[in-house]
Scaffold this motif. Structure first.
Motif, PDB file in Angstrom:
ATOM      1  N   UNK A   1       1.954 -12.928  -6.591  1.00 23.91           N
ATOM      2  CA  UNK A   1       1.245 -12.202  -5.544  1.00 23.91           C
ATOM      3  C   UNK A   1       1.817 -10.799  -5.384  1.00 23.91           C
ATOM      4  N   UNK A   2       0.934  -9.827  -5.163  1.00 24.01           N
ATOM      5  CA  UNK A   2       1.380  -8.455  -4.922  1.00 24.01           C
ATOM      6  C   UNK A   2       2.227  -8.373  -3.658  1.00 24.01           C
ATOM      7  N   UNK A   3       1.879  -9.176  -2.664  1.00 26.19           N
ATOM      8  CA  UNK A   3       2.637  -9.164  -1.415  1.00 26.19           C
ATOM      9  C   UNK A   3       4.048  -9.681  -1.652  1.00 26.19           C
ATOM     10  N   UNK A   4       4.167 -10.800  -2.350  1.00 21.02           N
ATOM     11  CA  UNK A   4       5.481 -11.385  -2.617  1.00 21.02           C
ATOM     12  C   UNK A   4       6.336 -10.440  -3.450  1.00 21.02           C
ATOM     13  N   UNK A   5       5.745  -9.876  -4.508  1.00 13.56           N
ATOM     14  CA  UNK A   5       6.498  -8.957  -5.361  1.00 13.56           C
ATOM     15  C   UNK A   5       6.952  -7.730  -4.574  1.00 13.56           C
ATOM     16  N   UNK A   6       6.077  -7.207  -3.713  1.00 16.85           N
ATOM     17  CA  UNK A   6       6.446  -6.033  -2.913  1.00 16.85           C
ATOM     18  C   UNK A   6       7.619  -6.338  -1.987  1.00 16.85           C
ATOM     19  N   UNK A   7       7.616  -7.516  -1.386  1.00 16.19           N
ATOM     20  CA  UNK A   7       8.716  -7.883  -0.491  1.00 16.19           C
ATOM     21  C   UNK A   7      10.019  -8.080  -1.257  1.00 16.19           C
ATOM     22  N   UNK A   8       9.940  -8.611  -2.477  1.00  9.34           N
ATOM     23  CA  UNK A   8      11.147  -8.742  -3.302  1.00  9.34           C
ATOM     24  C   UNK A   8      11.704  -7.366  -3.637  1.00  9.34           C
TER      25      UNK A   8
ATOM     26  N   UNK B   1      -8.161   0.009 -10.940  1.00  8.84           N
ATOM     27  CA  UNK B   1      -7.144  -0.715 -10.169  1.00  8.84           C
ATOM     28  C   UNK B   1      -6.285   0.236  -9.340  1.00  8.84           C
ATOM     29  N   UNK B   2      -6.048   1.440  -9.859  1.00 14.65           N
ATOM     30  CA  UNK B   2      -5.282   2.425  -9.081  1.00 14.65           C
ATOM     31  C   UNK B   2      -6.062   2.848  -7.842  1.00 14.65           C
ATOM     32  N   UNK B   3      -7.385   2.986  -7.950  1.00 12.56           N
ATOM     33  CA  UNK B   3      -8.218   3.294  -6.793  1.00 12.56           C
ATOM     34  C   UNK B   3      -8.074   2.224  -5.716  1.00 12.56           C
ATOM     35  N   UNK B   4      -7.891   0.970  -6.145  1.00 11.40           N
ATOM     36  CA  UNK B   4      -7.870  -0.159  -5.223  1.00 11.40           C
ATOM     37  C   UNK B   4      -6.471  -0.502  -4.733  1.00 11.40           C
ATOM     38  N   UNK B   5      -5.505   0.350  -4.987  1.00  6.72           N
ATOM     39  CA  UNK B   5      -4.125   0.068  -4.579  1.00  6.72           C
ATOM     40  C   UNK B   5      -4.025  -0.041  -3.063  1.00  6.72           C
ATOM     41  N   UNK B   6      -3.459  -1.124  -2.605  1.00 12.78           N
ATOM     42  CA  UNK B   6      -3.263  -1.325  -1.170  1.00 12.78           C
ATOM     43  C   UNK B   6      -2.014  -2.157  -0.884  1.00 12.78           C
ATOM     44  N   UNK B   7      -1.928  -3.348  -1.489  1.00  9.92           N
ATOM     45  CA  UNK B   7      -0.894  -4.319  -1.128  1.00  9.92           C
ATOM     46  C   UNK B   7       0.509  -3.767  -1.275  1.00  9.92           C
ATOM     47  N   UNK B   8       0.807  -3.144  -2.431  1.00 11.00           N
ATOM     48  CA  UNK B   8       2.172  -2.678  -2.629  1.00 11.00           C
ATOM     49  C   UNK B   8       2.514  -1.518  -1.700  1.00 11.00           C
ATOM     50  N   UNK B   9       1.584  -0.613  -1.470  1.00 13.91           N
ATOM     51  CA  UNK B   9       1.827   0.498  -0.555  1.00 13.91           C
ATOM     52  C   UNK B   9       2.071  -0.018   0.861  1.00 13.91           C
ATOM     53  N   UNK B  10       1.175  -0.866   1.322  1.00  8.11           N
ATOM     54  CA  UNK B  10       1.254  -1.327   2.710  1.00  8.11           C
ATOM     55  C   UNK B  10       2.507  -2.157   2.947  1.00  8.11           C
ATOM     56  N   UNK B  11       2.813  -3.086   2.046  1.00  6.46           N
ATOM     57  CA  UNK B  11       3.949  -3.984   2.261  1.00  6.46           C
ATOM     58  C   UNK B  11       5.291  -3.320   1.974  1.00  6.46           C
ATOM     59  N   UNK B  12       5.305  -2.286   1.168  1.00  6.22           N
ATOM     60  CA  UNK B  12       6.561  -1.586   0.894  1.00  6.22           C
ATOM     61  C   UNK B  12       6.906  -0.574   1.978  1.00  6.22           C
TER      62      UNK B  12
ATOM     63  N   UNK C   1       3.396   9.727   4.683  1.00  3.37           N
ATOM     64  CA  UNK C   1       3.357  10.051   3.255  1.00  3.37           C
ATOM     65  C   UNK C   1       2.927   8.828   2.441  1.00  3.37           C
ATOM     66  N   UNK C   2       2.531   9.075   1.182  1.00  2.25           N
ATOM     67  CA  UNK C   2       2.134   8.014   0.245  1.00  2.25           C
ATOM     68  C   UNK C   2       1.111   7.068   0.865  1.00  2.25           C
ATOM     69  N   UNK C   3       0.048   7.643   1.390  1.00  2.00           N
ATOM     70  CA  UNK C   3      -0.991   6.830   2.025  1.00  2.00           C
ATOM     71  C   UNK C   3      -2.247   6.889   1.157  1.00  2.00           C
ATOM     72  N   UNK C   4      -2.501   5.852   0.334  1.00  2.00           N
ATOM     73  CA  UNK C   4      -3.688   5.871  -0.527  1.00  2.00           C
ATOM     74  C   UNK C   4      -4.957   5.630   0.281  1.00  2.00           C
ATOM     75  N   UNK C   5      -6.131   5.793  -0.334  1.00  3.69           N
ATOM     76  CA  UNK C   5      -7.387   5.699   0.420  1.00  3.69           C
ATOM     77  C   UNK C   5      -7.577   4.376   1.164  1.00  3.69           C
TER      78      UNK C   5
END
Length: 307
Positions: free
Chosen positions: A122-129, A235-246, A256-260
Motif C-alpha cells: 500500500x502507498x499509505x503503508x510505504x509512506x509511513x515506513x 500516474x504522476x498526475x494522480x499522485x496523492x497518497x505519498x504526498x499527503x501521508x509524508x 510546499x510540495x502540494x500536488x493538484x
C-alpha cells in the motif's frame, strides 16, 4: 422457451453466463466510477458549498476561479517538478532491472518476484515506513543514523525546504513502489526480441554491451518504452497518497510540495467544502491528463505501424 428469449440467451445460454459473470462488475463500475464522474462534472457548474445537491447554477465561474487561483497553478508546477524527477528515474531503474533479470541464467523467477513484490504494498503503508523509520527527522531514523556514522549533521528531511530534501523522500518511496511493475513490462518487451537479431549483429561485428543495446535492444523496445512513459506521466498526475501521508501532520499540510490532488482535496473537503470549485479543478485536471496523453501518443507515434 420463446424464440425471442432463446435469441437473447444465445446458443447454449452463452449470453446468460456472460452477463452473470460480467454484470456485477459492470454495475459496480457504473455506480462507483461513471456516476461519480458525471456528478462531479454536474457539480462543477453550480455553487456547491457543503452540499452535493446544489441549486444555484453559476456556469463557468468555478472554472474561471480555478484557472485564476495561484495555489492551483502552483500545484500544477509541483506536478511538473515531480514528473521531471520520477519519470526518468523510474524509467531508467526499471529498464536496468529488466536487463539484469533478463540476463540471469538461474533464479530469474525469484528475482523477478522480489523486485515486483513492492508493487503489492500500500502507498499509505510505504509512506509511513519512509516517514517514521527511514527518513525520520530525529536521530533514530535510518537516514540520520547513516549520516551520523560519517560525522554529518542530522536533517529534518520532510520539513527542510532549503535545500528541499523532502523531494528525496517522495521520489524514493514512489520509485520503490512502482519500479518493479514497469520492470515486468520491459521484461515482456525484451522477451519478444528475436535472438536472431543478436546473432546477426554478432556476425556483423557488433560488440556486446552498449553498442548492441543502443542499436538493437532499445529500438526494439520502442512500443514498450512509449507505453511506460505514458503510464508514468498519468500516474504522476494522480499522485496523492505519498504526498499527503509524508508531509501532513496534526497541523495540516505545509504550503510546499502540494500536488493538484492534494490541493483539490483541501478545496472540496477542507474548511469551506467547496465541492463545486473542487469538481471544476478535477475536470480541468482530467482534461490535462487526456491532453498530455494525446500529445505524447502523437509525439511518440503510438499505434503507428512500424517500418
Amino acid at each position: 422457451m420463446s424464440a425471442r428469449t432463446a435469441s437473447l440467451l444465445g446458443p447454449q445460454r452463452r449470453n446468460l453466463w456472460f452477463w452473470v459473470f460480467v454484470g456485477p462488475f459492470a454495475i459496480g463500475l457504473t455506480l462507483f466510477t461513471y456516476v461519480p464522474l458525471l456528478w462531479s462534472v454536474y457539480l462543477s457548474f453550480f455553487d456547491a458549498h457543503n452540499t452535493v445537491n446544489p441549486t444555484e447554477f453559476i456556469g463557468l465561474d468555478n472554472y474561471t476561479a480555478m484557472l485564476q487561483d495561484g495555489a492551483f497553478l502552483s500545484s500544477l508546477g509541483t506536478f511538473l517538478l515531480f514528473t521531471a524527477f520520477i519519470v526518468p528515474a523510474t524509467f531508467g531503474l526499471s529498464l536496468s532491472l529488466a536487463l539484469m533479470v533478463n540476463r540471469l541464467r538461474f533464479a530469474q523467477a525469484f528475482f523477478r518476484s522480489v523486485f515486483f513484490l513492492p508493487t503489492a504494498c500500500s502507498y499509505v503503508v510505504a509512506s509511513l515506513i519512509w516517514k517514521l523509520s527511514l527518513f525520520n527527522g530525529v536521530r533514530f531514523g535510518l537516514a540520520n543514523t547513516v549520516l551520523d556514522w560519517f560525522g554529518l549533521d542530522q536533517t529534518a528531511w520532510l520539513s527542510t525546504t532549503s535545500p528541499p530534501w523532502y523531494w528525496l523522500v517522495i521520489v524514493t518511496v514512489r520509485l520503490w513502489l512502482q519500479a518493479g511493475f514497469y520492470m515486468i513490462l520491459f521484461l515482456a518487451g525484451l522477451q519478444r526480441i528475436s535472438p536472431q537479431l543478436y546473432e546477426a549483429a554478432a556476425v556483423d561485428g557488433a560488440r556486446p554491451g552498449w553498442q548492441v543495446f543502443r542499436h538493437i535492444t532499445f529500438p526494439q523496445l520502442r512500443a514498450t518504452s512509449v507505453a511506460v512513459v505514458l503510464l508514468l506521466v498519468i500516474n504522476a498526475f494522480q499522485a496523492f497518497d505519498e504526498f499527503y501521508n509524508l508531509l501532513s501532520d496534526a497541523r495540516g499540510y505545509p504550503p510546499y510540495a502540494r500536488p493538484p490532488l492534494v490541493y483539490l482535496y483541501y478545496t472540496a473537503l477542507g474548511r469551506d467544502q467547496n465541492l463545486g470549485l473542487g469538481s471544476a479543478g478535477a475536470v480541468i485536471l482530467a482534461l490535462l491528463i487526456a491532453l498530455a496523453t494525446v500529445v505524447q501518443a502523437r509525439w511518440f507515434g503510438l499505434g503507428r505501424k512500424e517500418d
